[in-house]
Design a protein around this motif. Structure first.
Motif, PDB file in Angstrom:
ATOM      1  N   ARG A 153     -26.358   1.846   4.809  1.00 57.56           N
ATOM      2  CA  ARG A 153     -26.265   2.324   6.181  1.00 57.56           C
ATOM      3  C   ARG A 153     -24.873   2.099   6.765  1.00 57.56           C
ATOM      4  NH1 ARG A 153     -28.412   0.459  11.176  1.00 57.56           N
ATOM      5  NH2 ARG A 153     -29.447   2.090  12.386  1.00 57.56           N
ATOM      6  N   THR A 154     -24.129   1.161   6.179  1.00 56.53           N
ATOM      7  CA  THR A 154     -22.776   0.881   6.652  1.00 56.53           C
ATOM      8  C   THR A 154     -21.806   2.028   6.365  1.00 56.53           C
ATOM      9  OG1 THR A 154     -22.426  -0.318   4.572  1.00 56.53           O
ATOM     10  CG2 THR A 154     -22.984  -1.619   6.519  1.00 56.53           C
TER      11      THR A 154
ATOM     12  N   ASP B 252     -14.419   2.837  -4.445  1.00 57.87           N
ATOM     13  CA  ASP B 252     -13.931   3.496  -3.234  1.00 57.87           C
ATOM     14  C   ASP B 252     -15.028   3.533  -2.167  1.00 57.87           C
ATOM     15  OD1 ASP B 252     -11.484   4.060  -4.472  1.00 57.87           O
ATOM     16  OD2 ASP B 252     -12.187   6.006  -5.201  1.00 57.87           O
ATOM     17  N   LEU B 253     -16.222   3.916  -2.588  1.00 60.18           N
ATOM     18  CA  LEU B 253     -17.329   3.995  -1.640  1.00 60.18           C
ATOM     19  C   LEU B 253     -17.698   2.612  -1.128  1.00 60.18           C
ATOM     20  CD1 LEU B 253     -19.106   6.262  -0.464  1.00 60.18           C
ATOM     21  CD2 LEU B 253     -20.823   5.695  -2.192  1.00 60.18           C
ATOM     22  N   ALA B 254     -17.620   1.627  -2.006  1.00 57.49           N
ATOM     23  CA  ALA B 254     -17.918   0.252  -1.600  1.00 57.49           C
ATOM     24  C   ALA B 254     -16.924  -0.235  -0.552  1.00 57.49           C
ATOM     25  CB  ALA B 254     -17.898  -0.654  -2.823  1.00 57.49           C
TER      26      ALA B 254
ATOM     27  N   GLY C 100     -18.129  -1.687   2.994  1.00 59.57           N
ATOM     28  CA  GLY C 100     -18.041  -3.138   3.142  1.00 59.57           C
ATOM     29  C   GLY C 100     -18.825  -3.907   2.094  1.00 59.57           C
ATOM     30  N   THR C 101     -18.859  -3.386   0.863  1.00 63.54           N
ATOM     31  CA  THR C 101     -19.569  -4.097  -0.200  1.00 63.54           C
ATOM     32  C   THR C 101     -18.716  -4.024  -1.466  1.00 63.54           C
ATOM     33  OG1 THR C 101     -21.654  -4.275  -1.416  1.00 63.54           O
ATOM     34  CG2 THR C 101     -20.976  -2.060  -0.760  1.00 63.54           C
TER      35      THR C 101
ATOM     36  N   GLU D  54     -22.617  -3.361  -6.394  1.00 67.91           N
ATOM     37  CA  GLU D  54     -23.806  -3.119  -5.576  1.00 67.91           C
ATOM     38  C   GLU D  54     -24.083  -1.625  -5.436  1.00 67.91           C
ATOM     39  OE1 GLU D  54     -25.902  -4.607  -1.437  1.00 67.91           O
ATOM     40  OE2 GLU D  54     -23.751  -4.942  -1.707  1.00 67.91           O
ATOM     41  N   ILE D  55     -23.024  -0.833  -5.295  1.00 66.30           N
ATOM     42  CA  ILE D  55     -23.222   0.614  -5.221  1.00 66.30           C
ATOM     43  C   ILE D  55     -23.895   1.110  -6.494  1.00 66.30           C
ATOM     44  CG2 ILE D  55     -22.065   2.849  -5.132  1.00 66.30           C
ATOM     45  CD1 ILE D  55     -22.043   1.463  -2.436  1.00 66.30           C
TER      46      ILE D  55
END
Length: 349
Positions: free
Chosen positions: A269-270, A320-322, A326-327, A331-332
């Motif tokens: 959601r971030t 990049d998406l992380a 903010g992760t 985790e992605i």
């Protein structure tokens, strides 16, 4: 079709393994970490690809994962279990020829009493305070444990993705203090430790995230592409809002694509109002909130709205998406949902 497609490039995974393998000396074996279903990418197919590339020792988190990898690979390759010999694991370890990395005196006792002649390794704690025998425990049992012939002594670095961190040197010294003179094969490094150089390699490295295109292996080939289907397209007039809580308001007449994926599919959601999707090479901003099953994307600048938009691929990696969310890339990858259709092949531009 309202189901997203996750394309996984097995050739890229194999190429990443070979490149990492070439960074170590010929007498240093390169293993492969395939835990968590190979970081969400399909342990059976990934392990097959890595075995074809030359990997002969695989690492999983739990015995159940090891059994799945053994079913895929058959006999031959060694499959090591990071969690060791847990209560209830004896049958799985024996039936699927798994090598538990024993983490405690209790596990040593359990293993010797139930599977005395079965191969095992030992995990040592060199300062991460997570898994493994602490120095005082190892000192108490080392002579007995070494006499039993462990296949491997291993530990794990806490800060290997930060090359200048003093913890790396401290753990290296601790590992040497606990293992020098044993004459046994040793392993300290996953991807980050492998990249720290030969002092950290010992007899075995065990890359994980680097195989799957992630940091800190900056030269890794991209491994995944995630294409999300466009379910609906609508015109949004000036002053109208999009999504939950009215967080995005149109400043001009806009074309908004509703795309089938959300936080139930591993898109945190971030990412709301921050992420970018791609129509080929063209970036398209995510607007409004990420909801459970849907996101909304501004495609006003496209001459034609495509059937799918990519959120992962050669233009945007999991790392990049992380960064946006903010992760971390781990985790992605490991959160990519079961609703995605997993296909295996090359990544197109």
């Amino acid at each position: 079709m309202a189901t997203a497609i996750l394309t996984i490039d097995l050739d890229a995974i194999a190429a990443n393994w070979r490149a990492l393998d070439q960074m170590t000396a010929s007498d240093c074996q390169t293993g492969a970490v395939v835990k968590a279903d190979s970081y969400g990418l399909g342990a059976a197919k990934v392990a097959h690809a890595l075995a074809r590339a030359g990997a002969r020792r695989f690492f999983v988190a739990a015995a159940e994962e090891g059994a799945e990898v053994r079913r895929a690979l058959g006999s031959g390759p060694q499959i090591c279990v990071f969690s060791g010999h847990m209560e209830g694991d004896t049958r799985l370890i024996a039936d699927f020829d798994l090598t538990p990395m024993l983490n405690s005196i209790d596990q040593l006792t359990r293993h010797f009493e139930s599977l005395g002649s079965h191969p095992f390794g030992i995990q040592l704690d060199t300062g991460m305070n997570r898994l493994g025998l602490e120095p005082v425990e190892w000192e108490a049992v080392a002579s007995t444990a070494i006499a039993a012939g462990p296949e491997l002594l291993m530990s794990h670095l806490a800060c290997a993705d930060e090359p200048e961190h003093p913890m790396n040197g401290a753990q290296l010294r601790a590992f040497r203090a606990m293992t020098d003179g044993t004459g046994l094969p040793r392993s300290l490094s996953a991807t980050g430790g492998l990249l720290l150089g030969p002092d950290y390699h010992f007899e075995l490295t065990r890359p994980g995230i680097g195989l799957y295109g992630g940091r800190p292996y900056e030269n890794a080939r991209p491994v995944v592409r995630l294409s999300l289907p466009v379910v609906q397209v609508r015109e949004v007039e000036i002053g109208e809002t999009v999504g939950y809580s009215n967080t995005w308001t149109a400043q001009h007449t806009s074309t908004i694509a509703t795309v089938a994926a959300g936080y139930a599919d591993g898109l945190p959601r971030t990412l709301s109002g921050k992420a970018t999707l791609y129509a080929g090479r063209v970036p398209c901003p995510l607007v409004g909130r990420v909801s459970m099953d849907l996101i909304t994307v501004d495609v006003s600048h496209l001459p034609e709205v495509p059937e799918t938009l990519d959120i992962l691929g050669i233009h945007q990696t999991p790392d990049d998406l992380a960064d946006i969310g903010g992760t971390i890339g781990y985790e992605i990858l490991t959160s990519l949902g079961n609703r995605y259709q997993r296909r295996y092949g090359g990544l197109s531009a």
